[in-house]
Design a protein around this motif. Structure first.
Motif, PDB file in Angstrom:
ATOM      1  N   SER A 239      -7.291  -1.046  -0.877  1.00 52.48           N
ATOM      2  CA  SER A 239      -5.979  -0.608  -0.817  1.00 52.48           C
ATOM      3  C   SER A 239      -5.753   0.709  -1.131  1.00 52.48           C
ATOM      4  CB  SER A 239      -4.950  -1.660  -1.591  1.00 52.48           C
ATOM      5  OG  SER A 239      -5.755  -1.559  -3.128  1.00 52.48           O
ATOM      6  N   VAL A 240      -4.721   1.207  -0.651  1.00 48.04           N
ATOM      7  CA  VAL A 240      -4.730   2.796  -0.833  1.00 48.04           C
ATOM      8  C   VAL A 240      -3.088   3.145  -0.538  1.00 48.04           C
ATOM      9  CG1 VAL A 240      -5.042   3.602   1.831  1.00 48.04           C
ATOM     10  CG2 VAL A 240      -5.357   5.120   0.039  1.00 48.04           C
ATOM     11  N   GLY A 241      -2.449   4.127  -1.154  1.00 50.77           N
ATOM     12  CA  GLY A 241      -1.225   4.713  -0.819  1.00 50.77           C
ATOM     13  C   GLY A 241      -0.085   4.196  -1.906  1.00 50.77           C
ATOM     14  N   GLY A 243       4.368   3.453  -2.197  1.00 48.73           N
ATOM     15  CA  GLY A 243       5.492   3.281  -1.510  1.00 48.73           C
ATOM     16  C   GLY A 243       5.282   3.099   0.068  1.00 48.73           C
ATOM     17  N   PRO A 244       5.793   3.826   0.762  1.00 52.70           N
ATOM     18  CA  PRO A 244       5.672   3.509   2.344  1.00 52.70           C
ATOM     19  C   PRO A 244       4.414   3.688   2.838  1.00 52.70           C
ATOM     20  CG  PRO A 244       6.881   5.810   1.945  1.00 52.70           C
ATOM     21  CD  PRO A 244       6.662   5.139   0.639  1.00 52.70           C
ATOM     22  N   SER A 245       3.495   4.577   2.068  1.00 55.14           N
ATOM     23  CA  SER A 245       2.404   4.756   2.778  1.00 55.14           C
ATOM     24  C   SER A 245       1.284   3.689   2.421  1.00 55.14           C
ATOM     25  CB  SER A 245       1.609   5.946   2.327  1.00 55.14           C
ATOM     26  OG  SER A 245       1.456   6.190   1.113  1.00 55.14           O
ATOM     27  N   ARG A 246       1.628   2.888   1.380  1.00 53.65           N
ATOM     28  CA  ARG A 246       0.535   1.764   0.995  1.00 53.65           C
ATOM     29  C   ARG A 246      -0.012   0.802   2.349  1.00 53.65           C
ATOM     30  NH1 ARG A 246       4.304  -2.250  -2.785  1.00 53.65           N
ATOM     31  NH2 ARG A 246       5.181  -3.389  -1.268  1.00 53.65           N
ATOM     32  N   ARG A 247      -0.948   0.670   2.096  1.00 48.15           N
ATOM     33  CA  ARG A 247      -1.731  -0.418   3.061  1.00 48.15           C
ATOM     34  C   ARG A 247      -3.035  -0.966   2.529  1.00 48.15           C
ATOM     35  NH1 ARG A 247      -0.881   3.741   7.780  1.00 48.15           N
ATOM     36  NH2 ARG A 247       1.084   3.729   6.438  1.00 48.15           N
ATOM     37  N   VAL A 248      -3.371  -2.183   3.273  1.00 44.31           N
ATOM     38  CA  VAL A 248      -4.761  -2.446   3.221  1.00 44.31           C
ATOM     39  C   VAL A 248      -5.607  -2.074   4.301  1.00 44.31           C
ATOM     40  CG1 VAL A 248      -6.069  -4.797   2.789  1.00 44.31           C
ATOM     41  CG2 VAL A 248      -3.971  -4.297   1.368  1.00 44.31           C
ATOM     42  N   ILE A 249      -6.735  -1.848   4.066  1.00 43.04           N
ATOM     43  CA  ILE A 249      -7.716  -1.415   5.237  1.00 43.04           C
ATOM     44  C   ILE A 249      -8.763  -2.388   5.198  1.00 43.04           C
ATOM     45  CG2 ILE A 249      -9.106  -0.040   6.469  1.00 43.04           C
ATOM     46  CD1 ILE A 249      -7.142   2.304   5.503  1.00 43.04           C
ATOM     47  N   PHE A 250      -9.369  -3.393   6.181  1.00 47.34           N
ATOM     48  CA  PHE A 250     -10.385  -3.973   6.284  1.00 47.34           C
ATOM     49  C   PHE A 250     -11.471  -3.338   7.249  1.00 47.34           C
ATOM     50  CE2 PHE A 250      -8.676  -8.613   5.876  1.00 47.34           C
ATOM     51  CZ  PHE A 250      -8.306  -8.527   4.545  1.00 47.34           C
ATOM     52  N   TRP A 251     -12.773  -3.197   6.782  1.00 51.61           N
ATOM     53  CA  TRP A 251     -13.884  -2.834   7.499  1.00 51.61           C
ATOM     54  C   TRP A 251     -13.939  -4.234   8.515  1.00 51.61           C
ATOM     55  CZ3 TRP A 251     -18.138  -0.305   4.269  1.00 51.61           C
ATOM     56  CH2 TRP A 251     -17.712   0.924   3.797  1.00 51.61           C
ATOM     57  N   ASP A 252     -14.337  -3.789   9.974  1.00 55.18           N
ATOM     58  CA  ASP A 252     -14.456  -4.852  10.809  1.00 55.18           C
ATOM     59  C   ASP A 252     -15.711  -5.552  10.605  1.00 55.18           C
ATOM     60  OD1 ASP A 252     -16.287  -2.815  11.483  1.00 55.18           O
ATOM     61  OD2 ASP A 252     -16.040  -2.880  13.688  1.00 55.18           O
ATOM     62  N   THR A 253     -16.525  -5.001   9.516  1.00 54.40           N
ATOM     63  CA  THR A 253     -17.766  -5.791   9.578  1.00 54.40           C
ATOM     64  C   THR A 253     -17.584  -6.953   8.500  1.00 54.40           C
ATOM     65  OG1 THR A 253     -18.094  -4.098   7.732  1.00 54.40           O
ATOM     66  CG2 THR A 253     -19.375  -3.950   9.407  1.00 54.40           C
ATOM     67  N   VAL A 275      -2.127  -4.216  -4.610  1.00 50.84           N
ATOM     68  CA  VAL A 275      -0.723  -3.380  -4.258  1.00 50.84           C
ATOM     69  C   VAL A 275       0.296  -4.258  -5.353  1.00 50.84           C
ATOM     70  CG1 VAL A 275       1.109  -3.439  -2.443  1.00 50.84           C
ATOM     71  CG2 VAL A 275      -1.342  -3.152  -1.894  1.00 50.84           C
ATOM     72  N   ALA A 276       0.488  -5.569  -5.290  1.00 52.42           N
ATOM     73  CA  ALA A 276       1.571  -6.097  -6.013  1.00 52.42           C
ATOM     74  C   ALA A 276       1.550  -5.754  -7.443  1.00 52.42           C
ATOM     75  CB  ALA A 276       1.310  -7.642  -6.142  1.00 52.42           C
ATOM     76  N   ARG A 277       0.373  -5.594  -8.258  1.00 50.91           N
ATOM     77  CA  ARG A 277       0.155  -5.030  -9.498  1.00 50.91           C
ATOM     78  C   ARG A 277       0.334  -3.826  -9.839  1.00 50.91           C
ATOM     79  NH1 ARG A 277       1.927  -8.412 -12.667  1.00 50.91           N
ATOM     80  NH2 ARG A 277       0.381  -7.489 -14.585  1.00 50.91           N
ATOM     81  N   ASN A 278       0.609  -2.852  -8.859  1.00 45.34           N
ATOM     82  CA  ASN A 278       0.840  -1.463  -8.831  1.00 45.34           C
ATOM     83  C   ASN A 278      -0.428  -0.631  -9.629  1.00 45.34           C
ATOM     84  OD1 ASN A 278       3.235  -1.373  -7.888  1.00 45.34           O
ATOM     85  ND2 ASN A 278       3.941  -2.526  -9.676  1.00 45.34           N
ATOM     86  N   HIS A 279      -1.714  -1.159  -9.197  1.00 47.16           N
ATOM     87  CA  HIS A 279      -2.770  -0.758  -9.570  1.00 47.16           C
ATOM     88  C   HIS A 279      -3.250   0.804  -9.240  1.00 47.16           C
ATOM     89  CE1 HIS A 279      -4.819  -4.833 -10.305  1.00 47.16           C
ATOM     90  NE2 HIS A 279      -3.833  -4.443 -11.151  1.00 47.16           N
ATOM     91  N   ILE A 280      -2.793   1.070  -7.984  1.00 44.68           N
ATOM     92  CA  ILE A 280      -2.859   2.845  -7.486  1.00 44.68           C
ATOM     93  C   ILE A 280      -1.991   3.510  -8.495  1.00 44.68           C
ATOM     94  CG2 ILE A 280      -2.571   4.090  -5.651  1.00 44.68           C
ATOM     95  CD1 ILE A 280      -3.448   1.985  -3.721  1.00 44.68           C
ATOM     96  N   LEU A 281      -0.668   3.135  -8.451  1.00 44.80           N
ATOM     97  CA  LEU A 281       0.165   3.842  -9.517  1.00 44.80           C
ATOM     98  C   LEU A 281      -0.400   3.952 -10.883  1.00 44.80           C
ATOM     99  CD1 LEU A 281       3.052   5.268  -9.715  1.00 44.80           C
ATOM    100  CD2 LEU A 281       4.131   3.381 -10.011  1.00 44.80           C
ATOM    101  N   LYS A 282      -0.817   2.659 -11.565  1.00 48.32           N
ATOM    102  CA  LYS A 282      -1.340   2.876 -12.788  1.00 48.32           C
ATOM    103  C   LYS A 282      -2.560   3.711 -12.745  1.00 48.32           C
ATOM    104  CE  LYS A 282       0.076  -1.840 -14.109  1.00 48.32           C
ATOM    105  NZ  LYS A 282      -0.160  -3.237 -14.456  1.00 48.32           N
ATOM    106  N   GLY A 283      -3.633   3.790 -11.757  1.00 45.56           N
ATOM    107  CA  GLY A 283      -4.455   4.864 -11.723  1.00 45.56           C
ATOM    108  C   GLY A 283      -4.219   6.027 -11.873  1.00 45.56           C
TER     109      GLY A 283
END
Length: 403
Positions: A239-241, A243-253, A275-283
């Motif tokens: 997960s990255v981002g 507010g409006p830029s947050r998203r989850v990215i899966f590798w196709d593998t 995302v829900a626990r705001n880990h990126i913001l806490k980071g």
């Protein structure tokens, strides 16, 4: 003791108390603090032969990290010694000279660490984890160097420019600017990382992910799939981002049939928990708490040689930062493992499928040769996730609590 020293002591004490208070708030997680994990055997995840292969695979990578780190520190020390002569030869003014010295230092460090990075890539290729050619590996390493040079150029321009105006107090003005740049990177990076990715459309998995988004309070997270199958066989998601830029990215593998739908669903629940626990913001908040004292340490150490007003101290500043980051690895990895554990715990509650969690982590060990357990030193210094065995043990503990 003079009034000035007393005032400084009181200020430092107040700052330390505030730091500790903010750190205690960020340390809190939703996972139970006194959770007793059952002691399971690594053989539950891998058979004896596969277990030995995973241990051998990761041990060499661990040793290469140690060797590369020592080479990096040695290169920085060498540049600290040579920097005064180099700075005199450049003669482009204090700020420009400092930037050039910093860029040369990065190039020397890159060259010193490159043999170990290439050896690690050879080891990953030998085990079928990495699929890129050596040309692509070197191009990627060169691209990373250019990215580091660009970032260092900006940061040095800011720090050296402030040092010319503020002297030894430059770090007080630089700290909020550095944190602001980190926030900007988190806002913009997802748009770059999304280039070449596609929305997750596979049904019924896509519908299950949408339901998880609503259940965990992570609506509109923008789950996308990155085609990496021609570069690696390893499976991952992140997960990255903000507010409006947050998203989850899966590798196709992760979606190539080696993992069941339930296991992939657990991955989605885990990343949406971040995302829900705001880990990126806490980071980012942790980054601010850690960056400020590191910048103060840089000002203190370089101050004995004229501070950053002297361009020859730039390698010393970079060495101080590298040493501080190395010393703080046990803390930063512990923080990361704590948030990863929280994401696992939230995902277990969202999916109510500990069997899928167990299968997923066993699958990671099998397909990516992840060692189910790590030596103590490697776990403290290198593991930013709980070991696969610890994650399986948490799933077992959750199952025991929710029978």
């Amino acid at each position: 003791m003079t009034a000035t020293r007393m005032g400084r002591g009181a200020t430092l004490a107040a700052a330390a108390a505030l730091w500790a208070f903010l750190a205690s708030l960020l340390w809190r997680t939703k996972a139970p603090h006194a959770l007793r994990l059952p002691h399971l055997s690594p053989g539950l995840l891998l058979g004896p032969h596969a277990l030995r292969s995973a241990e051998r695979y990761e041990r060499l990578l661990d040793l290469l990290w140690v060797a590369g780190t020592l080479a990096t520190l040695a290169a920085l020390v060498a540049m600290v010694v040579r920097a005064p002569r180099l700075a005199r030869r450049i003669g482009l003014g204090r700020v420009n000279t400092g930037i050039v010295v910093g860029v040369v230092t990065l190039a020397v460090v890159w060259a010193a660490s490159l043999p170990f990075a290439v050896t690690a890539a050879w080891w990953e290729r030998r085990h079928g984890i990495l699929l890129q050619s050596y040309g692509a590996i070197l191009a990627s390493s060169w691209g990373a160097l250019l990215g580091n040079v660009l970032a260092t150029f900006v940061l040095l321009a800011v720090a050296l420019g402030l040092a010319q105006r503020l002297g030894g107090r430059w770090w007080l003005a630089a700290a909020p600017l550095v944190v602001g740049l980190a926030v900007l990177v988190q806002l913009l990076a997802p748009y770059l990382l999304s280039i070449g990715t596609k929305p997750l459309r596979a049904e019924p998995l896509a519908g299950e992910v949408r339901a998880l988004e609503q259940r965990e309070g992570a609506d509109r997270s923008g789950v996308r799939v990155d085609p990496v199958h021609d570069r690696t066989t390893s499976a991952n998601a992140f997960s990255v981002g903000l507010g409006p830029s947050r998203r989850v990215i899966f590798w196709d593998t992760l979606l190539d049939g080696r993992f069941t739908r339930g296991e992939v669903r657990f991955v989605a629940a885990h990343e949406l928990a971040h995302v829900a626990r705001n880990h990126i913001l806490k980071g980012l908040a942790w980054f601010a708490l850690i960056a400020i004292p590191i910048l103060a340490a840089v000002a203190f150490v370089t101050g004995r040689r004229g501070g950053l007003r002297n361009p020859a101290t730039v390698p010393l500043a970079l060495l101080t930062i590298a040493a501080a980051q190395l010393a703080l690895l046990p803390l930063t990895n512990a923080l990361s493992r704590r948030y990863e554990s929280e994401a696992d715990w939230v995902a277990l509650g969202a999916t109510r499928d500990p069997g899928a969690a167990r299968g997923l982590f066993a699958g990671f060990s099998r397909t990516s040769l992840q060692d189910p357990t790590s030596p103590g030193w490697a776990h403290v210094l290198l593991d930013d996730h709980p070991t696969p065995l610890q994650r399986v043990e948490m799933a077992a503990a959750w199952k025991a609590r929710n029978r």
